[in-house]
Write a protein that holds these residues in place. Structure first.
Motif: not given
Length: 887
Positions: A642-643, A645-646, A649-651
């Motif tokens: 999840n780290a 992925y975040r 995708w996000n940063d």
């Protein structure tokens, strides 16, 4: 130029071959690097990849790739298990199709046929593991019946026998009357069946007309009864303890004994005791000194110990006749319907029989003591820790381990019998002959070898050291010294006793050291409703089909992202599809980099960045790397996945690439050059961080971006950073910008503001720090939040303004003239009405006790989840309506 889309099947085949041929999977015993070892739980040679395999091997591969990149000399030792019963059944079925039985062939030719099958078809599971991306050291692959491992098995058996820890005994075993062999508890499947409970009267000897009533689900075993047990404190039977009953049909006298096994609250409080055909009765019989009479032969037919008219009768036919005879004798009190669990052989599908027979046993209680101490003192740790209790429960109540099987395929027991039954246990027939000559005082004694083979778990218990070349005590093997003990064992909870505990016992006895420092116990993979997968339910998800449809990377990432410690995985194909989209997102991001001239420069120093946005993303890379690394070291696979992925995708994709667009579109050559290099550098770090999870797409992108001399990604190093890579000011400023843009977007969405409409935003109150941040990032905020202007408020509050609060700072956005407030209120109220109706429906369902108690668990949970979703929608609608209240 990258293709618009990537082809997983083509990429997977290409890179796996490339990795394997390059030697990237191989450990290097001559290396100066620290060793790191994972012993692959050997799958059955008959096996096919299922979702449980996919999970355990994905997690192992993730760890081994990570440690390899961290600079360790990583050994993932592969191999397969000979799977005694399963393999013998496969070959016997093939022979049966030709009208041949193994007895027609004889033992030697039958074993030749099994080896032939193994050579042709026994490697399917290994091919499928390769398809999963497993980067094991395949040239080191071992098989539990390789000659070296067979030698180790013989050596261990002989040593344990001579040390008094292996012996022959007559005890109860789980007997499969179809396969004609003892089977382990793991091979016993409990099935719930609708049966009967028969209540029989046993006449008290010498007391005419007095009976004691016993109840049984297995009338056929009463022919072997040797006692009746009552609780010693049961007042109803105090005067009967020590007296006898006359066993109907058979006629022998059997004693009434006092034993706490009899439960006064269950049935009549009296139980028939058949020590040779029930595990609990066996213990009662031993305590009470009762005779053990075996009334079944190996086919579960009545043997010579039964009455003459029953001999040769099949067990269930005997049951019918016994019930009829009790009824005719007036001794059948009643018959009740009864739902109970009946043990079946998981391979044969027939009810197993607890059967009294001569077998070979290991003194597990003695071997268990140091294995218990190793976990109690923390030498070996379980993750999650609660599984230690399962281990303790097994080990503190351990029973003798039956290791003999009446099969032909397997490690034949190295024991020979002399003419008078004397046993000679040696590693070879030649050694047995020498021992026999010494015993009998003459040469040429005729010896017969024990025909049985060893339980498959016996050879797999030696796996941590036999695979590294150990063949017997005293062996000096450099690779064993280097790679033993292993670092972590990744396995399922169902074999904690059958395999984990036995490896602990054997390793501590022969190696004097634990076999692994950590035991990571993964959860079950269930269907999306939390149901266990089974063919009968039709809910089995085939990992190979998932790989074909969504890619190997997508399946691997899904399993890692859902592998939370101590929590079963509820797998839905929609999750796999979502992570396939994640791969697509990364691919498209790479194409963006390529189209904007971002090329990886090995000489680029991220600490040289001047632009705040570039400093910010460099810091995010450093933070993500630390977070992922810490999670993996703690076996928190879901947190690690999840780290990454975040971050990706996000940063990177959602924010940094958007932040880069105005820079790349500007005329500032220095800023453009720095940003291009930063983008390419960040992408390369992402490929490293993501590689253990999604090895194929990352290797493909590395091949395209890493440069000609980059080598393979699988063999490259894990990123390392220092505190200098995190610019606290840049981090705080850009995170604030992101929060402001996100909150403005959320308000616009709540107000249903058309994307094409730009609105002004005013700072209502703020300190100098906020003003600075706003001033430095006005263009960026305006562009991404779709603002017509961004400035500090002067004068009165604009009409129709909605507040946007970011931390302790208030902004206002006048939307009164941009939207139809009345129409928007009406729309929101209509949505609120629908939402409230749905919540009410669900509340009625959940208030219905009949629904909650009778509906399947996953159906009830689904209603709770739906309610939570609607409650969330309700809260958002309330917030939106509150914003409109003053307009």
């Amino acid at each position: 130029m990258l293709d618009k889309t990537f082809n997983p099947a083509e990429i997977e085949a290409k890179h796996y071959t490339q990795w394997e041929q390059s030697g990237a999977f191989s450990a290097d015993p001559g290396s100066d690097s620290l060793p790191y070892t994972i012993m692959m739980p050997p799958p059955n040679v008959t096996g096919n990849l299922h979702m449980g395999h996919a999970l355990t091997f994905t997690l192992q591969d993730l760890l081994i790739r990570f440690k390899r990149m961290k600079g360790f000399d990583a050994l993932w030792q592969p191999g397969t298990d000979h799977a005694g019963i399963a393999t013998q059944m496969v070959v016997e079925r093939q022979l049966a199709e030709k009208g041949i039985s193994r007895h027609d062939l004889g033992r030697e030719k039958f074993l030749d046929a099994v080896w032939d099958w193994k050579a042709e078809s026994g490697g399917n599971i290994v091919k499928q593991l390769r398809h999963l991306g497993a980067s094991a050291d395949w040239p080191r692959e071992r098989f539990t019946m390789d000659e070296g491992l067979s030698e180790a098995v013989r050596s261990v058996f002989v040593r344990l026998y001579k040390d008094g820890l292996i012996y022959k005994d007559k005890r109860l075993v789980n007997w499969d009357p179809k396969l004609l062999t003892a089977i382990s508890d793991l091979e016993v499947q409990q099935k719930e069946l609708n049966g009967k409970l028969w209540h029989f009267r046993y006449p008290i000897d010498g007391e005419e007309g007095r009976y004691i009533v016993v109840a049984t689900t297995r009338p056929e075993t009463m022919l072997g009864d040797t006692g009746v047990a009552v609780h010693p404190e049961d007042e109803r039977y105090q005067d009967l303890i020590g007296k006898n009953v006359k066993l109907p049909i058979v006629g022998r006298l059997i004693p009434i004994v006092g034993d706490e096994y009899a439960d006064p609250e269950t049935g009549s409080g009296a139980v028939k005791i058949t020590p040779a055909h029930d595990f609990n009765d066996f213990e009662v019989g031993r305590r009470a000194g009762l005779e053990m009479i075996n009334v079944f032969d190996k086919f579960a037919h009545i043997n010579e110990n039964g009455p003459a008219e029953y001999q040769g009768m099949e067990r269930f036919d005997a049951r019918k006749r016994i019930v009829a005879e009790f009824e005719a004798l007036g001794l059948l009190e009643k018959i009740e319907d009864h739902v109970h669990m009946v043990p079946h052989g998981d391979r044969s599908g027939v009810p197993i029989e607890p059967w009294l027979t001569d077998q070979w046993y290991v003194d597990a209680e003695t071997l268990a003591k140091p294995a218990l101490e190793a976990v109690e003192t923390g030498k070996t740790e379980f993750v999650p820790k609660q599984w230690e209790n399962t281990y303790y429960d097994w080990m503190r109540n351990i029973q003798p381990w039956c290791v003999s099987r009446q099969l032909w395929w397997g490690h034949q027991i190295p024991a020979w019998y002399g003419p008078d039954g004397e046993i000679f246990v040696e590693e070879s027939e030649e050694a047995a002959q020498k021992a026999a000559a010494a015993h009998y005082g003459r040469d040429g004694v005729e010896l017969n070898r024990d025909p049985d083979v060893l339980d498959t778990w016996f050879s797999s218990a030696l796996w941590p050291f036999s695979t590294l070349g150990w063949r017997g005590p005293g062996d000096e093997i450099p690779e064993l010294d280097r790679y033993y003990p292993g670092d972590v064992l990744v396995t399922g909870f169902d074999i904690i006793f059958f395999w984990v505990a036995r490896m602990m016992m054997m390793s501590l006895y022969f190696m004097k050291e634990i076999p692994f420092k950590t035991v990571y116990i993964h959860a079950l993979v269930r269907d999306e409703n939390g149901q266990k997968m089974s063919k009968s339910k039709g809910n089995v998800i085939d990992p190979l089909e998932i790989i074909e449809e969504y890619s190997c990377d997508a399946l691997r990432f899904t399993l890692a992202a859902m592998a939370a410690q101590g929590r079963d995985i509820k797998l839905a194909t929609s999750r796999v599809e979502g992570y396939r989209n994640f791969g697509t997102k990364l691919w498209n991001a790479a194409r963006y980099c390529e189209m904007n001239g971002a090329e990886f420069d090995r000489a680029f120093d991220p600490l040289s960045c001047n632009l705040k946005v570039n400093k910010w993303i460099v810091g995010k890379v450093a933070k993500a790397t630390q977070e992922i690394e810490t999670a993996l070291e703690g076996y928190r696979f879901n947190d690690a996945a999840n780290a990454v992925y975040r971050f990706v995708w996000n940063d990177f994709c959602d924010w940094y690439l958007e932040f880069s667009k105005p820079i790349l579109g500007s005329e500032d050559a220095g800023a453009i050059e720095e940003t291009r290099k930063t983008i390419a550098w960040v992408l390369m770090q992402i490929l490293h961080l993501l590689h253990p999870f999604m090895p194929y797409i990352t290797e493909e992108l590395w091949e395209n971006f890493g440069g000609k001399d980059a080598g393979l990604l699988i063999s490259s190093g894990w990123p390392t950073f220092t505190d200098a890579h995190i610019d606290a000011q840049a981090d705080a400023d850009m995170d604030w910008v992101i929060r402001l843009i996100s909150d403005v977007r959320a308000v616009r969405a709540e107000m249903n503001t058309p994307p094409s409409v730009k609105a002004p935003l005013y700072l209502s109150d703020g300190n100098d720090e906020i003003r600075r941040r706003m001033s430095e990032n006005t263009d960026l905020i305006s562009r991404l939040a779709r603002l017509s202007s961004l400035e500090e408020l002067s004068g009165e509050m604009p009409k129709g303004a909605i507040q946007v609060v970011v931390e302790e700072t208030t902004f206002v956005m006048p939307l009164g003239d941009l939207i139809d407030v009345g129409q928007e209120k009406a729309r929101l109220n209509k949505e609120m009405e629908k939402t409230l109706v749905e919540i009410e429906k669900i509340n009625k369902k959940l208030a219905n006790e009949s629904f909650v108690s009778k509906a399947p668990e996953h159906v009830v949970k689904e209603q709770h989840d739906r309610k939570a979703d609607f409650e969330g929608t309700k809260a958002k609608l309330e917030e939106a309506l509150a914003r409109l209240a003053d307009l």
